[in-house]
Each structure stands twice: as structure tokens, then as C-alpha cells.
Scaffold this active site. Structure first.
Site, short mmCIF file in Angstrom:
data_model
loop_
_atom_site.label_atom_id
_atom_site.label_comp_id
_atom_site.label_asym_id
_atom_site.label_seq_id
_atom_site.Cartn_x
_atom_site.Cartn_y
_atom_site.Cartn_z
N GLU A 111 -16.47 -35.37 -46.72
CA GLU A 111 -15.98 -35.75 -48.06
C GLU A 111 -15.15 -34.62 -48.66
O GLU A 111 -15.27 -34.30 -49.84
CB GLU A 111 -17.15 -36.09 -48.99
CG GLU A 111 -18.07 -37.15 -48.44
CD GLU A 111 -19.23 -37.52 -49.38
OE1 GLU A 111 -19.19 -37.14 -50.57
OE2 GLU A 111 -20.18 -38.16 -48.91
N ASP A 151 -12.97 -32.21 -50.54
CA ASP A 151 -12.00 -32.04 -51.62
C ASP A 151 -12.21 -30.65 -52.21
O ASP A 151 -13.33 -30.13 -52.21
CB ASP A 151 -12.03 -33.16 -52.67
CG ASP A 151 -13.37 -33.39 -53.33
OD1 ASP A 151 -14.31 -32.60 -53.12
OD2 ASP A 151 -13.48 -34.39 -54.07
N HIS A 164 -17.46 -30.56 -50.81
CA HIS A 164 -16.91 -30.63 -52.18
C HIS A 164 -16.86 -29.21 -52.73
O HIS A 164 -17.90 -28.63 -53.06
CB HIS A 164 -17.79 -31.51 -53.07
CG HIS A 164 -17.79 -32.95 -52.67
ND1 HIS A 164 -16.65 -33.72 -52.72
CD2 HIS A 164 -18.77 -33.75 -52.20
CE1 HIS A 164 -16.94 -34.95 -52.31
NE2 HIS A 164 -18.22 -35.00 -51.98
N GLU A 204 -27.99 -37.22 -48.70
CA GLU A 204 -28.44 -36.36 -49.81
C GLU A 204 -29.94 -36.44 -50.05
O GLU A 204 -30.39 -36.61 -51.18
CB GLU A 204 -27.66 -36.72 -51.08
CG GLU A 204 -26.16 -36.54 -50.91
CD GLU A 204 -25.34 -37.01 -52.12
OE1 GLU A 204 -25.93 -37.39 -53.14
OE2 GLU A 204 -24.10 -36.99 -52.02
N ASN A 233 -26.11 -36.82 -43.88
CA ASN A 233 -24.97 -36.33 -44.66
C ASN A 233 -25.45 -35.70 -45.97
O ASN A 233 -26.33 -36.25 -46.63
CB ASN A 233 -24.07 -37.54 -44.98
CG ASN A 233 -22.73 -37.19 -45.59
OD1 ASN A 233 -22.01 -36.36 -45.04
ND2 ASN A 233 -22.40 -37.80 -46.72
#
Ligand code: G2I
Length: 431
Positions: free
Chosen positions: A252, A254, A223, A144, A187
Site C-alpha cells: 500500500e 504512499d 504508508h 492489521e 498484511n
């Protein structure tokens, strides 16, 4: 639940090896993983679901800087060890998350001057990667580092502010030396589609590859919710990174929601990864909704009772494990789309997309194509377009029905407006 499709055979072999995982990606060498929290491993249903379904584990918080080096030079690995030991005992791979990140960073790091900070960053990478040397398939070396929004700028952090842009490549060089066997990833989130932030990351990766800075993979966190839906050009974005010569991973995943809408969105992500050769795996960000970092959005594959949700069935089917194996007679309609430039002149070009049905006949298809700004599409033929920004979704005008393996094509005329970039083909979906 199981079929004897290609994935079924792979899972059976895995079971015989003692490393059964239901949610394996069909192709050998791909993984399907989850974030794991050490604190829940003692819960029988949690561990049973983890062990039964997944073949890769990412410690959710246990490898972060605040967990591993809470004060300078004092390393604590007990929680990370619990996750790694559990995963390896089950024959799972482990993803390392994460070494250099502005968040979950102990305050002592931010208080250092530049020279000390550089030494501390490199020492942290050495010690944490050294601890798990040879045991981690991919490491999120830097996490990030870019700002949200359209600026394409780096995010302010102690590393950025004191060491400048060069801290990222320094971290990757240190990481390569610390564990040469680990794939080294950058990432980030909100980089899943083609946008200003992902394009800034793309430029960095391209520059790293050109200059020989060691980078092997890019992680797309994935996300999603109604404000940030699965982008239509996810596949196209993954592909453009892959074309730089790096692996891509969904790290990640979701998706907030429920029922069919959530299930469809999960299937789209799996389809996008499977359509990109260098998409080497998918990790969902937790085993059960009840322990999700945003549990109110019920974003995962298992509910709080560890019952599989429609999203689970959709993922399994998309992976080819539950009637969706692409075997003749199993009834899954699929298609692929490829682009060629058929004419070119100073101010414009013509393009053609060839749509080919998979191993089943199809009755309709939809293909997404992303055009580089400021290009403008002047005309289309043999397809009906609809638009979201510069992403065109083309559906059949008369040519929806195709026999298994048969092709059709549609075309367009584009004004370059100064940009000669090729359009990027996203997914093809069929019914
Ligand atoms: O925020 C979602 C993810 C975004 N990308 C990087 C990931 O590392 C991040 O994961 C989340 C974890 O899922 C949360 O579990 O990162 C959060 C922190 O940034 C984690 O939350 C923290 C809580 O904020 C702490 O209060 C808590 O002590 O989890 C800690 C351990 O349970």
C-alpha cells in the site's frame, strides 16, 4: 522516456502481448500495481493512467467485508467485479484485499457469539475467495491483527476477543482450501522496519512455517510520512521475513511529501524490494494524489492532473526503465553489501562487511547494518559509522572509490551482551 535496458525489453514484449505497463519491476514475475477504486474507472484519464502504467490492481475498498457481505449471508460483488473485470481485461493481475480485518467490518459481525462468528468468518472467506477463485495472485487473508507500539500484542477485535489468537491460523487454513492457487498473505502497517511490531509478526510467521500453517507471503503496507519515514532497515526487514520462506510484498505504498525528497524516498523503497529476491511486487495506494485516502499529503506518483511527478521518474529509474538500467555506460552507481563473521569468542565477535560496486565505477557508498539489542559495537575500521538507534550507517573512511565490480571491506568488534544474533545488512547505496 524509454531505454533499451533489460526492463525496456520486458515492457516492449508486454506491449506486444497487449499488457503494456510502464512501471514493471525489472525481473520477470514481479509486479508493480496500484489500488483501484471502481467509482473512478469511468474517468478517462484515471483509466488511461492505470492501464498504461500498472500491471497489478488491488480493489481499494470493494472487497472489504462491509462491501461484500453487508448483512449476514447476503453477498454483493458488483463493485469488486468492476475492478476485477477491468484489470483482467487489461491483462493485469489482481491482489485481493482483505478478508479478515477489524475495520470496515459491518456491525452484525461484532454482535455474533463465538461459535457464530467462527462460522461467519469461514463462510465469508469461502464465499469471497470462491467468487474470484483462480483470478487473484495474492490475498490479504488477515489484515492489521497486531497493535501499534512496543507491546507486540494482538489488536483487540471481535475475532481476537471472541476466538483468541487461533483465529488467524484458522483463517489461513480456510483460505488455502477456498483458492489453492492464491498466495496467502498477512498484511500490516508500521512493520516496514525492524521494530517490536514487525518482530511480533515475524514470530507468528516463523511459528506458522514451523507448524505447517499455510502462509505464503507477508505484506508491508508502506504508508510513510515525516513522522514515519522509510526505515533505513527496510531491506533488512524484508530479507529476514524472506529468509523464513515467504514472499514479501510492498502492498500500500504512499509517501507524503513532494519534489526530490519524496522521489528519493520512493527510490529507496523500490531499491529495497529489488534487492530482496523474494520481494515479488510493489503496489502504490492509488493512481492520483487527488483520490488518495490522504490527498492533502500528495503521497502518490501522479498529481491531480495525472501528470507524472518526480517520484514517478525516480521509481522508473530505480526499476531500470529510464536510464537506470544498470547497463554499462548508463551511469547508475550501485553496490551490494554482504556480511561474514570473522572471529568469535564468548563475549564478542568481529564482523566484516564486503561492499562491491555494481556494473559502474563508484566514488562513494553507504551501507546500513542493524545490530540486535543489547549488542554494542566497540570499534569499527575502514569505515566511518553514524548511528540511528541500533542501525549503523557506514561510509568510507578512505575506500570510497571502486572500479565496476570491485570490492572493499570494513569491520567491527561487537560485545554480545548475551545476544549471539548476527547483524542484518540493510541497503547499500552508491554514488
Ligand atoms: O487507511 C489506509 C489503508 C490502511 N491499510 C488498509 C487499507 O484498506 C486502508 O485503505 C483505506 C482506503 O484507502 C480508504 O478509501 O481504508 C479506508 C477505510 O479504513 C478507506 O476509507 C474509506 C472511508 O473511511 C469511508 O468513509 C468511505 O466510504 O473509504 C470509503 C469508500 O470511499
Amino acid at each position: 522516456m524509454r531505454t533499451d535496458g533489460p526492463r525496456g525489453a520486458a515492457a516492449r514484449e508486454a506491449r506486444e502481448r497487449g499488457t503494456a505497463a510502464r512501471l514493471e519491476l525489472a525481473r520477470p514475475g514481479r509486479y508493480f500495481g496500484t489500488a483501484v477504486a471502481a467509482g473512478h474507472l469511468g474517468e478517462a484519464d484515471y483509466a488511461a493512467t492505470l492501464d498504461r502504467e500498472f500491471n497489478s490492481a488491488t480493489p481499494e475498498n470493494e472487497m472489504k467485508w462491509d462491501a461484500t457481505e453487508p448483512s449476514r449471508g447476503t453477498f454483493t460483488f458488483s463493485a469488486a467485479d468492476r475492478v476485477v473485470d477491468h484489470a483482467r481485461a487489461q491483462g493485469m493481475d489482481v491482489r485481493g484485499h482483505t478478508l479478515v480485518w477489524h475495520s470496515q467490518l459491518p456491525s452484525w459481525v461484532g454482535a455474533l457469539g463465538a461459535a457464530d462468528l467462527r462460522a461467519a468468518m469461514n463462510d465469508h472467506i469461502d464465499q469471497v475467495m470462491g467468487r474470484y477463485k483462480g483470478q487473484i495472485h495474492s490475498w490479504d487473508v488477515v489484515n492489521e491483527a497486531f497493535q501499534d507500539g512496543g507491546s507486540g500484542a494482538r489488536r483487540s477485535s471481535p475475532f481476537q476477543d471472541k476466538l483468541g489468537d487461533g483465529y488467524i491460523e484458522e483463517a489461513f487454513r480456510t483460505a488455502r482450501a477456498a483458492d489453492p492457487a492464491a498466495k496467502l498473505c498477512y498484511n500490516d502497517y508500521n512493520t516496514d522496519g525492524v521494530n517490536a511490531k514487525s518482530t511480533a509478526v515475524y514470530a507468528m510467521v516463523k511459528d506458522f512455517k514451523a507448524r505447517g500453517v499455510p502462509i505464503d507471503c507477508v505484506g508491508f503496507q508502506g504508508h510513510f510520512n515525516s513522522n514515519s519515514p522509510v526505515p533505513a532497515d527496510l531491506r533488512a526487514n524484508l530479507q529476514r521475513f524472506a529468509d523464513l520462506g515467504v514472499d514479501v510484498q510492498i502492498t500500500e505504498l504512499d509517501i507524503e511529501g513532494s519534489g526530490t525528497a519524496q522521489a528519493d524516498a520512493y527510490a529507496r523503497v523500490v531499491d529495497a524490494c529489488l534487492a530482496v529476491d523474494r520481494c515479488t511486487g510493489i503496489t502504490v495506494w492509488g493512481v492520483t494524489d487527488k483520490y488518495s485516502w490522504r490527498s492533502g499529503g500528495t503521497p502518490l506518483l501522479f498529481d491531480g492532473n495525472y501528470d507524472a511527478k518526480p517520484a514517478y521518474d525516480a521509481v522508473l529509474a530505480a526499476l531500470g526503465g529510464d536510464g537506470g538500467g544498470g547497463e554499462p555506460g548508463e551511469g547508475t552507481a550501485t553496490c551490494t553489501a554482504t556480511y561474514t563473521r570473522t572471529a568469535d569468542w564468548n563475549s564478542g565477535y568481529n564482523g566484516q562487511i564486503t561492499v562491491t560496486a555494481g556494473s559502474e565505477p563508484i566514488s562513494s557508498w553507504a551501507a546500513t547494518v542493524t545490530f540486535a539489542a543489547p549488542q554494542q559495537v566497540q570499534a569499527t575500521w575502514n569505515a566511518t559509522p553514524s548511528w540511528s538507534g541500533n542501525v549503523m550507517t557506514a561510509r568510507p573512511s578512505w575506500n570510497g572509490t571502486l572500479a565496476a565490480g570491485a570490492s572493499t571491506g570494513f569491520g567491527f568488534t561487537v560485545s554480545k551482551n548475551g545476544s549471539d544474533a548476527a547483524p542484518v545488512v540493510g541497503g547499500c547505496t552508491a554514488s
